[in-house]
Design an enzyme around this catalytic site. Structure first.
Site, mmCIF file in Angstrom:
data_model
loop_
_atom_site.group_PDB
_atom_site.id
_atom_site.type_symbol
_atom_site.label_atom_id
_atom_site.label_comp_id
_atom_site.label_asym_id
_atom_site.label_seq_id
_atom_site.Cartn_x
_atom_site.Cartn_y
_atom_site.Cartn_z
ATOM 1 N N ARG A 6 -5.040 -1.179 -15.686
ATOM 2 C CA ARG A 6 -4.038 -2.142 -16.124
ATOM 3 C C ARG A 6 -4.195 -2.347 -17.629
ATOM 4 N NH1 ARG A 6 -1.483 -1.025 -12.461
ATOM 5 N NH2 ARG A 6 -0.854 -2.251 -10.649
ATOM 6 N N GLU A 11 3.892 -3.534 -21.367
ATOM 7 C CA GLU A 11 4.384 -2.331 -20.711
ATOM 8 C C GLU A 11 5.867 -2.487 -20.449
ATOM 9 O OE1 GLU A 11 1.695 -0.119 -17.932
ATOM 10 O OE2 GLU A 11 3.273 -0.657 -16.501
ATOM 11 N N HIS A 53 3.220 5.054 -16.792
ATOM 12 C CA HIS A 53 2.761 4.503 -15.508
ATOM 13 C C HIS A 53 3.162 5.437 -14.349
ATOM 14 C CE1 HIS A 53 1.477 0.414 -13.688
ATOM 15 N NE2 HIS A 53 1.197 1.369 -12.833
HETATM 16 N N1 LIG Z 1 -1.513 3.504 -12.789
HETATM 17 C C1 LIG Z 1 -1.172 3.327 -11.519
HETATM 18 O O1 LIG Z 1 -0.103 3.705 -11.068
HETATM 19 C C2 LIG Z 1 -2.151 2.635 -10.594
HETATM 20 C C3 LIG Z 1 -2.096 2.883 -9.223
HETATM 21 C C4 LIG Z 1 -3.060 2.287 -8.402
HETATM 22 C C5 LIG Z 1 -4.007 1.424 -8.936
HETATM 23 N N2 LIG Z 1 -3.977 1.169 -10.271
HETATM 24 C C6 LIG Z 1 -4.980 0.299 -10.874
HETATM 25 O O2 LIG Z 1 -6.227 0.987 -10.803
HETATM 26 C C7 LIG Z 1 -7.284 0.014 -10.744
HETATM 27 C C8 LIG Z 1 -8.161 0.315 -9.541
HETATM 28 O O3 LIG Z 1 -7.397 0.110 -8.351
HETATM 29 P P1 LIG Z 1 -8.165 0.068 -6.947
HETATM 30 O O4 LIG Z 1 -7.159 -0.147 -5.887
HETATM 31 O O5 LIG Z 1 -9.051 1.252 -6.890
HETATM 32 O O6 LIG Z 1 -9.033 -1.246 -7.180
HETATM 33 P P2 LIG Z 1 -9.970 -2.011 -6.143
HETATM 34 O O7 LIG Z 1 -9.252 -3.174 -5.580
HETATM 35 O O8 LIG Z 1 -10.572 -1.032 -5.189
HETATM 36 O O9 LIG Z 1 -11.093 -2.549 -7.138
HETATM 37 C C9 LIG Z 1 -11.998 -3.490 -6.700
HETATM 38 C C10 LIG Z 1 -13.363 -3.157 -7.247
HETATM 39 O O10 LIG Z 1 -13.369 -3.138 -8.686
HETATM 40 C C11 LIG Z 1 -14.694 -3.415 -9.120
HETATM 41 N N3 LIG Z 1 -14.680 -4.447 -10.167
HETATM 42 C C12 LIG Z 1 -14.253 -5.732 -10.057
HETATM 43 N N4 LIG Z 1 -14.448 -6.382 -11.233
HETATM 44 C C13 LIG Z 1 -15.010 -5.487 -12.087
HETATM 45 C C14 LIG Z 1 -15.459 -5.567 -13.441
HETATM 46 N N5 LIG Z 1 -15.411 -6.720 -14.140
HETATM 47 N N6 LIG Z 1 -15.972 -4.461 -14.007
HETATM 48 C C15 LIG Z 1 -16.071 -3.310 -13.309
HETATM 49 N N7 LIG Z 1 -15.694 -3.186 -12.014
HETATM 50 C C16 LIG Z 1 -15.162 -4.253 -11.419
HETATM 51 C C17 LIG Z 1 -15.475 -3.901 -7.890
HETATM 52 O O11 LIG Z 1 -16.280 -2.835 -7.402
HETATM 53 C C18 LIG Z 1 -14.393 -4.210 -6.900
HETATM 54 O O12 LIG Z 1 -14.822 -4.062 -5.549
HETATM 55 C C19 LIG Z 1 -6.605 -1.360 -10.670
HETATM 56 O O13 LIG Z 1 -6.530 -1.908 -11.953
HETATM 57 C C20 LIG Z 1 -5.218 -1.020 -10.170
HETATM 58 O O14 LIG Z 1 -4.282 -2.001 -10.539
HETATM 59 C C21 LIG Z 1 -3.092 1.753 -11.105
#
Ligand SMILES: NC(=O)c1ccc[n+]([C@@H]2O[C@H](COP(=O)([O-])OP(=O)(O)OC[C@H]3O[C@@H](n4cnc5c(N)ncnc54)[C@H](O)[C@@H]3O)[C@@H](O)[C@H]2O)c1
Length: 324
Positions: free
Chosen positions: A235, A263, A282
Site C-alpha cells: 500500500r 493513487e 496497481h
Molecule cells: N497490489 C495489489 O494489487 C495487492 C493485492 C493484494 C494485497 N496487496 C497488499 O499486499 C500487502 C500484503 O497483503 P496480505 O494479504 O499478504 O497481508 P496479510 O493480511 O497476510 O498481512 C498480515 C501480516 O503482516 C505482517 N505485519 C503486520 N504488521 C507488520 C509490520 N508493522 N511490519 C511487518 N509486517 C507486519 C504480520 O505478519 C501479519 O500477520 C497488503 O498491504 C495488501 O493490501 C496488494
C-alpha cells in the site's frame, strides 16, 4: 459484488461446482435487500456494500460469508463477528499473482533493468564496451543481492518461498514473528532499520495499518544503500512518497511501485520520470484468468462450511488490527 466481474470470478465450471453444494441463485444479488431472508451463506466480492446491523437484521439465517477477493475491511463490520457469523477471505488466492509480480520485479531490479532501460532509451550503450559482455566485478542477479522482505504476510511468505527457490536467504522484518518462526521460513530475522541498512533490494508486504503509516519514512529511506531498489506492491501509505521522490529524483535510489500515495499519482509527478523508477497502475493482484482462483477459493470455503470442516481463509475479529 461488482456485476461486471461476476462471470470472470465465477466462470461456468466454478458456478457449477457451487450449484452442486448449495441452492445458489445463478446471478448477482441486485442489492443487499429482502433477498437475504433465506440466505445461509453469502459470497461477496469487490464492490460489496457494508454488511452492517441493518443488513444483518434482514438476514436472520446468515451463518457464513465467503469473500471472493482480498481484504474484508471494506464491507465486514464488527456486528458480523458479534453475531457469530463466520468470515472467510480469498486473500491467499489473491496473494499468488502479487508474489509472481514481485519476484519478476526483483529479478529485473537485481539487474538494474528499469534504470538501464531509461539509460538505453536516452541514447548510447549504457554499460560496458560491447553488447552482451558482462562488466568485470559487476554485481547483478538475485544471487548477488541482499533482499529484505518487510512483512511475512500471505504475499510476503509466497515471495520468501520463491526467493528460497533462487537460493536467496532474505532478511525479514515482521514484529509479529519471533526469531524461530522467521528462521523456519528460511529468513534472517532483523529489525527494520538493519534491514534498510543491509538490503540492496527491499520488498514491502506489510498491511496498511496505523503502525505502518510511512513505516519507510525519510530517515529509513536514508538508511538504504546507494543504488538500492524499493519494491512496493502493498500500500502506498507505507512509504513517504515525498522522501522517496527526493531519493529517486537525485538518482540515489530506485523504485518499482505498484501502489502509491496518492493513487494514482498526478500526471507529471516527478517519480514518474525519475531515472530508476517504474510505476505500474496497481496491477499486481488477480486480473483476467487469475480471477477465477478467487471464485474457486470462495467455493472451496462454502464446501468446507457445508461439510463442517474448518475454513482455510477464516478472518478472526482479533486478527483485524494486524492484517490487510
Ligand atoms: N497490489 C495489489 O494489487 C495487492 C493485492 C493484494 C494485497 N496487496 C497488499 O499486499 C500487502 C500484503 O497483503 P496480505 O494479504 O499478504 O497481508 P496479510 O493480511 O497476510 O498481512 C498480515 C501480516 O503482516 C505482517 N505485519 C503486520 N504488521 C507488520 C509490520 N508493522 N511490519 C511487518 N509486517 C507486519 C504480520 O505478519 C501479519 O500477520 C497488503 O498491504 C495488501 O493490501 C496488494
Amino acid at each position: 459484488m461488482q456485476r461486471g466481474l461476476f462471470s470472470e470470478v465465477f466462470p461456468d465450471d466454478v458456478r457449477g461446482r457451487l450449484a452442486g453444494l448449495v441452492d445458489a441463485p445463478d446471478a448477482v444479488l441486485p442489492h443487499l435487500g429482502g433477498t437475504l431472508a433465506d440466505v445461509d451463506v453469502l459470497i461477496t466480492g469487490w464492490g460489496c456494500p457494508r454488511i452492517d446491523a441493518a443488513v444483518l437484521d434482514r438476514a436472520p439465517r446468515l451463518r457464513a460469508i465467503a469473500h471472493a477477493a482480498g481484504s474484508v475491511k471494506g464491507h465486514i463490520t464488527p456486528e458480523v463477528f458479534e453475531r457469530g457469523i463466520l468470515v472467510s477471505s480469498a486473500a491467499a488466492a489473491n496473494a499468488v499473482p502479487v508474489a509472481d509480480y514481485t519476484i519478476s520485479m526483483l529479478v529485473l531490479a537485481a539487474k538494474s533493468v528499469p534504470r538501464r532501460v531509461r539509460g538505453y532509451a536516452s541514447g548510447g550503450w549504457p554499460d560496458g564496451p560491447r553488447p552482451g559482455v558482462p562488466s568485470p566485478g559487476e554485481r547483478a542477479g538475485l544471487g548477488d543481492a541482499t533482499v529484505g522482505v518487510i512483512g511475512a504476510s500471505r504475499v510476503g511468505r509466497l515471495v520468501i518461498e520463491r526467493l528460497r527457490a533462487y537460493g536467496v536467504t532474505p532478511l525479514l522484518s515482521d514484529p509479529y514473528l519471533d526469531e524461530h518462526e522467521a528462521r523456519a521460513l528460511g529468513c534472517e530475522p532483523v529489525e527494520l532499520d538493519e534491514l534498510c541498512r543491509r538490503s540492496g533490494l527491499v520488498s514491502v508486504h506489510a498491511p496498511a495499518l496505523p503502525e505502518t503509516y510511512r513505516l519507510l519514512d525519510k530517515r529509513r529511506l536514508g538508511l538504504l544503500p546507494d543504488g538500492a531498489t524499493l519494491i512496493n506492491t502493498a500500500r502506498g501509505q507505507i512509504v513517504d512518497t515525498d522522501a522517496l521522490t527526493d531519493e529517486c529524483v537525485s538518482g540515489r535510489l530506485n523504485a518499482i511501485l505498484d501502489v502509491t500515495d496518492p493513487e494514482p499519482l498526478p500526471a507529471g509527478h516527478p517519480l514518474l520520470g525519475a531515472p530508476g523508477v517504474w510505476v505500474t497502475p496497481h496491477v499486481s493482484g488477480a486480473r483476467g484468468r487469475e480471477l477465477r482462483a478467487l471464485g474457486e477459493y470462495a467455493v472451496g470455503e462454502v464446501e468446507r462450511f457445508v461439510t463442517g470442516r474448518p475454513l482455510r481463509g477464516e478472518v478472526r475479529f482479533a486478527d483485524l488490527p494486524r492484517i490487510a
